[in-house]
Design a protein around this motif. Structure first.
Motif, PDB file in Angstrom:
ATOM      1  N   ILE A   1       0.826  -1.205   0.000  1.00 54.64           N
ATOM      2  CA  ILE A   1       0.000   0.000   0.000  1.00 54.64           C
ATOM      3  C   ILE A   1       0.864   1.259   0.000  1.00 54.64           C
ATOM      4  CG2 ILE A   1      -1.651   1.333   1.372  1.00 54.64           C
ATOM      5  CD1 ILE A   1      -2.887  -1.280   2.245  1.00 54.64           C
ATOM      6  N   LYS A   2       0.569   2.136  -0.954  1.00 61.45           N
ATOM      7  CA  LYS A   2       1.268   3.418  -1.074  1.00 61.45           C
ATOM      8  C   LYS A   2       0.334   4.557  -0.651  1.00 61.45           C
ATOM      9  CE  LYS A   2       4.858   1.438  -3.041  1.00 61.45           C
ATOM     10  NZ  LYS A   2       4.377   0.051  -3.019  1.00 61.45           N
ATOM     11  N   GLU A   3       0.883   5.728  -0.536  1.00 62.09           N
ATOM     12  CA  GLU A   3       0.089   6.891  -0.130  1.00 62.09           C
ATOM     13  C   GLU A   3      -1.072   7.133  -1.083  1.00 62.09           C
ATOM     14  OE1 GLU A   3       0.701  11.626   1.000  1.00 62.09           O
ATOM     15  OE2 GLU A   3       2.440  10.336   0.589  1.00 62.09           O
ATOM     16  N   GLU A   4      -0.826   6.950  -2.379  1.00 62.09           N
ATOM     17  CA  GLU A   4      -1.889   7.149  -3.370  1.00 62.09           C
ATOM     18  C   GLU A   4      -3.001   6.110  -3.191  1.00 62.09           C
ATOM     19  OE1 GLU A   4      -3.831   9.084  -6.419  1.00 62.09           O
ATOM     20  OE2 GLU A   4      -1.997   9.660  -5.344  1.00 62.09           O
ATOM     21  N   ASP A   5      -2.625   4.893  -2.815  1.00 56.13           N
ATOM     22  CA  ASP A   5      -3.625   3.849  -2.567  1.00 56.13           C
ATOM     23  C   ASP A   5      -4.517   4.225  -1.386  1.00 56.13           C
ATOM     24  OD1 ASP A   5      -2.565   2.162  -4.588  1.00 56.13           O
ATOM     25  OD2 ASP A   5      -0.999   1.499  -3.205  1.00 56.13           O
ATOM     26  N   VAL A   6      -3.913   4.782  -0.365  1.00 60.55           N
ATOM     27  CA  VAL A   6      -4.679   5.214   0.806  1.00 60.55           C
ATOM     28  C   VAL A   6      -5.666   6.309   0.418  1.00 60.55           C
ATOM     29  CG1 VAL A   6      -4.550   6.295   3.083  1.00 60.55           C
ATOM     30  CG2 VAL A   6      -2.855   4.569   2.427  1.00 60.55           C
ATOM     31  N   LYS A   7      -5.204   7.236  -0.382  1.00 65.62           N
ATOM     32  CA  LYS A   7      -6.068   8.337  -0.819  1.00 65.62           C
ATOM     33  C   LYS A   7      -7.249   7.803  -1.632  1.00 65.62           C
ATOM     34  CE  LYS A   7      -4.000  12.029  -2.124  1.00 65.62           C
ATOM     35  NZ  LYS A   7      -3.231  13.011  -2.935  1.00 65.62           N
ATOM     36  N   ASN A   8      -6.983   6.890  -2.555  1.00 66.04           N
ATOM     37  CA  ASN A   8      -8.052   6.312  -3.373  1.00 66.04           C
ATOM     38  C   ASN A   8      -9.036   5.508  -2.526  1.00 66.04           C
ATOM     39  OD1 ASN A   8      -6.949   7.396  -5.712  1.00 66.04           O
ATOM     40  ND2 ASN A   8      -5.765   5.549  -6.185  1.00 66.04           N
ATOM     41  N   PHE A   9      -8.498   4.800  -1.549  1.00 65.51           N
ATOM     42  CA  PHE A   9      -9.340   4.000  -0.667  1.00 65.51           C
ATOM     43  C   PHE A   9     -10.269   4.896   0.151  1.00 65.51           C
ATOM     44  CE2 PHE A   9      -9.918   1.617   3.386  1.00 65.51           C
ATOM     45  CZ  PHE A   9     -10.580   0.520   2.865  1.00 65.51           C
TER      46      PHE A   9
ATOM     47  N   GLU B   1      -5.171   0.320  18.841  1.00 62.89           N
ATOM     48  CA  GLU B   1      -4.136   1.324  18.608  1.00 62.89           C
ATOM     49  C   GLU B   1      -2.740   0.729  18.800  1.00 62.89           C
ATOM     50  OE1 GLU B   1      -4.530   4.275  17.459  1.00 62.89           O
ATOM     51  OE2 GLU B   1      -6.715   4.429  17.552  1.00 62.89           O
ATOM     52  N   GLN B   2      -2.594  -0.135  19.772  1.00 66.83           N
ATOM     53  CA  GLN B   2      -1.311  -0.798  19.979  1.00 66.83           C
ATOM     54  C   GLN B   2      -0.961  -1.691  18.785  1.00 66.83           C
ATOM     55  OE1 GLN B   2      -1.632  -2.907  23.698  1.00 66.83           O
ATOM     56  NE2 GLN B   2      -0.903  -1.162  24.897  1.00 66.83           N
ATOM     57  N   HIS B   3      -1.974  -2.397  18.298  1.00 65.44           N
ATOM     58  CA  HIS B   3      -1.765  -3.301  17.163  1.00 65.44           C
ATOM     59  C   HIS B   3      -1.357  -2.524  15.906  1.00 65.44           C
ATOM     60  CE1 HIS B   3      -2.233  -6.849  14.691  1.00 65.44           C
ATOM     61  NE2 HIS B   3      -3.119  -6.234  13.925  1.00 65.44           N
ATOM     62  N   LEU B   4      -1.937  -1.345  15.719  1.00 65.17           N
ATOM     63  CA  LEU B   4      -1.627  -0.533  14.534  1.00 65.17           C
ATOM     64  C   LEU B   4      -0.159  -0.131  14.483  1.00 65.17           C
ATOM     65  CD1 LEU B   4      -4.644   1.914  14.048  1.00 65.17           C
ATOM     66  CD2 LEU B   4      -4.035  -0.059  12.655  1.00 65.17           C
ATOM     67  N   LYS B   5       0.463   0.003  15.635  1.00 68.16           N
ATOM     68  CA  LYS B   5       1.860   0.442  15.670  1.00 68.16           C
ATOM     69  C   LYS B   5       2.803  -0.554  15.004  1.00 68.16           C
ATOM     70  CE  LYS B   5       1.240   3.110  19.929  1.00 68.16           C
ATOM     71  NZ  LYS B   5       1.600   3.230  21.374  1.00 68.16           N
ATOM     72  N   GLU B   6       2.314  -1.763  14.781  1.00 63.20           N
ATOM     73  CA  GLU B   6       3.143  -2.776  14.142  1.00 63.20           C
ATOM     74  C   GLU B   6       3.254  -2.565  12.630  1.00 63.20           C
ATOM     75  OE1 GLU B   6       1.485  -6.542  15.115  1.00 63.20           O
ATOM     76  OE2 GLU B   6       1.524  -6.197  17.298  1.00 63.20           O
TER      77      GLU B   6
ATOM     78  N   PRO C   1       3.180   3.552   8.273  1.00 55.31           N
ATOM     79  CA  PRO C   1       2.143   4.603   8.307  1.00 55.31           C
ATOM     80  C   PRO C   1       1.019   4.433   7.293  1.00 55.31           C
ATOM     81  CG  PRO C   1       4.305   5.570   8.564  1.00 55.31           C
ATOM     82  CD  PRO C   1       4.535   4.123   8.274  1.00 55.31           C
ATOM     83  N   ASN C   2       1.332   4.121   6.048  1.00 51.85           N
ATOM     84  CA  ASN C   2       0.278   4.003   5.032  1.00 51.85           C
ATOM     85  C   ASN C   2      -0.695   2.866   5.365  1.00 51.85           C
ATOM     86  OD1 ASN C   2       1.212   6.127   3.473  1.00 51.85           O
ATOM     87  ND2 ASN C   2       2.508   4.822   2.194  1.00 51.85           N
ATOM     88  N   VAL C   3      -0.151   1.739   5.780  1.00 57.10           N
ATOM     89  CA  VAL C   3      -0.991   0.597   6.137  1.00 57.10           C
ATOM     90  C   VAL C   3      -1.826   0.935   7.371  1.00 57.10           C
ATOM     91  CG1 VAL C   3      -0.992  -1.816   6.864  1.00 57.10           C
ATOM     92  CG2 VAL C   3       0.660  -1.018   5.155  1.00 57.10           C
ATOM     93  N   ARG C   4      -1.219   1.614   8.324  1.00 55.48           N
ATOM     94  CA  ARG C   4      -1.919   2.007   9.547  1.00 55.48           C
ATOM     95  C   ARG C   4      -3.126   2.883   9.219  1.00 55.48           C
ATOM     96  NH1 ARG C   4       2.051   5.212  12.909  1.00 55.48           N
ATOM     97  NH2 ARG C   4       3.259   3.327  12.442  1.00 55.48           N
ATOM     98  N   THR C   5      -2.935   3.857   8.363  1.00 53.07           N
ATOM     99  CA  THR C   5      -4.031   4.750   7.976  1.00 53.07           C
ATOM    100  C   THR C   5      -5.120   3.988   7.242  1.00 53.07           C
ATOM    101  OG1 THR C   5      -2.484   6.593   7.789  1.00 53.07           O
ATOM    102  CG2 THR C   5      -4.617   6.849   6.708  1.00 53.07           C
TER     103      THR C   5
END
Length: 325
Positions: free
Chosen positions: A6-14, A167-172, A175-179
């Motif tokens: 997942i890239k930043e553009e993928d996050v935006k499209n999602f 929230e703890q799980h997201l830290k793994e 950033p792009n995947v987390r968002t």
């Protein structure tokens, strides 16, 4: 695409896709939109995050409005009428079911939570049931947790704790995947906590769709239930939607109590209990009501019969009603 791709553009499209879905549903889902929404949702699901918990729920409760199940304001004598509907009788979307699917809806909180969910009318004969878990078995469940009660100063501590684990799980993740994950978790939470107009079951399409995937597709179908905040109780308490076979295997009926809703106001509901029972014939599936243990005087029961059509007469109870006539 995998999560690691997942890239930043993928996050935006999602996020744009999720915003589009919200926009489509803002004024209510129309029949002409159903197929299009289901096609779009199929694009979302491959990125669905998993957060699975396991817990014992020793006791759960249900409330049944008798006339909605057996067509009359009559005492229920069959245990099956107090459980889930047959799948072929389910014609509409529900918060946790597609048409043609049956789940067992219950609460692990006070029966008043179920009362607020079901909204019986004055004069309705209602049946409260308590079900106890067999042999300390646990439920593997998917929690819906992102949204808190709207009332100022009110916090749902159970949902807050699950969100902390999330929230703890997201830290793994990067950033792009987390968002990406967090956006979908929030979208799903919004779907499950959306207030629905009772005359349009299509408004449940999002939560029903996700429920189907959660219960039947993820973890090879090993998820037993969905644990979600009660919308009609302002997200302060939780409900459970349990697979029917799981419910049958893990729970058994413990107590039945029927009442007439005699009054309701902004302060709450007032019920007159007619009877309670802890005796059952599991071979025949019958509730063994004792007519000699009426919880109201005969004059009051007669009044309920005349005013609301309440019928406690179930074969062997005929003698009781002749006495009250």
């Amino acid at each position: 695409m995998t999560l690691s791709d997942i890239k930043e553009e993928d996050v935006k499209n999602f996020n744009n896709l999720l915003d589009y879905l919200k926009l489509l549903s803002v004024n209510g889902i129309q029949p002409s939109m159903e197929k299009q929404l289901l096609l779009i949702l199929n694009q979302v699901i491959p990125f669905f995050p998993h957060m699975i918990l396991t817990q014992e729920f020793p006791e759960i409760s249900r409330l049944t409005i008798n006339k909605k199940i057996i067509g009359k304001n009559k005492r229920i004598v069959n245990i099956r009428h107090l459980k889930y509907p047959p799948a072929n009788k389910v014609k509409c979307y529900g918060r946790c079911n597609l048409p043609g699917q049956s789940v067992l809806y219950a609460t692990n909180a006070d029966i008043l939570v179920a009362m607020n969910e079901m909204k019986p009318d004055v004069g309705d004969l209602i049946t409260e049931t308590t079900w106890k878990v067999k042999e300390n078995q646990t439920l593997t469940y998917y929690p819906i947790f992102k949204n808190q009660p709207p009332s100022k100063g009110v916090i749902n501590l159970r949902m807050s704790e699950i969100n902390r684990l999330h929230e703890q799980h997201l830290k793994e993740y990067p950033p792009n995947v987390r968002t990406h994950i967090d956006s979908l978790v929030q979208f799903v939470a919004d779907a499950f906590t959306r207030r629905i107009h009772s005359d349009n079951n299509l408004d449940y399409i999002f939560s029903a769709y996700f429920s189907d995937k959660i219960l039947h597709n993820f973890e090879e179908g090993k998820i037993d239930a969905i644990y979600y905040p009660s919308v009609k109780n302002n997200l302060s308490f939780e409900n459970l939607a349990i697979k029917t076979d799981v419910f049958d295997n893990k729970y058994e009926i413990f107590e039945v109590r029927d009442s007439v809703l005699s009054a309701k106001s902004q302060d709450g509901c007032y019920c007159a209990t007619l009877g309670d029972c802890k005796d059952f014939d599991f071979t025949t599936g019958k509730i063994l009501w004792d007519p000699n243990k009426a919880r109201q005087p005969k004059e009051q029961i007669k009044q309920f019969r005349n005013q609301y059509g309440v019928d406690l007469n179930n074969g062997k109870f005929k003698r009781l009603f002749r006495m009250f006539s």
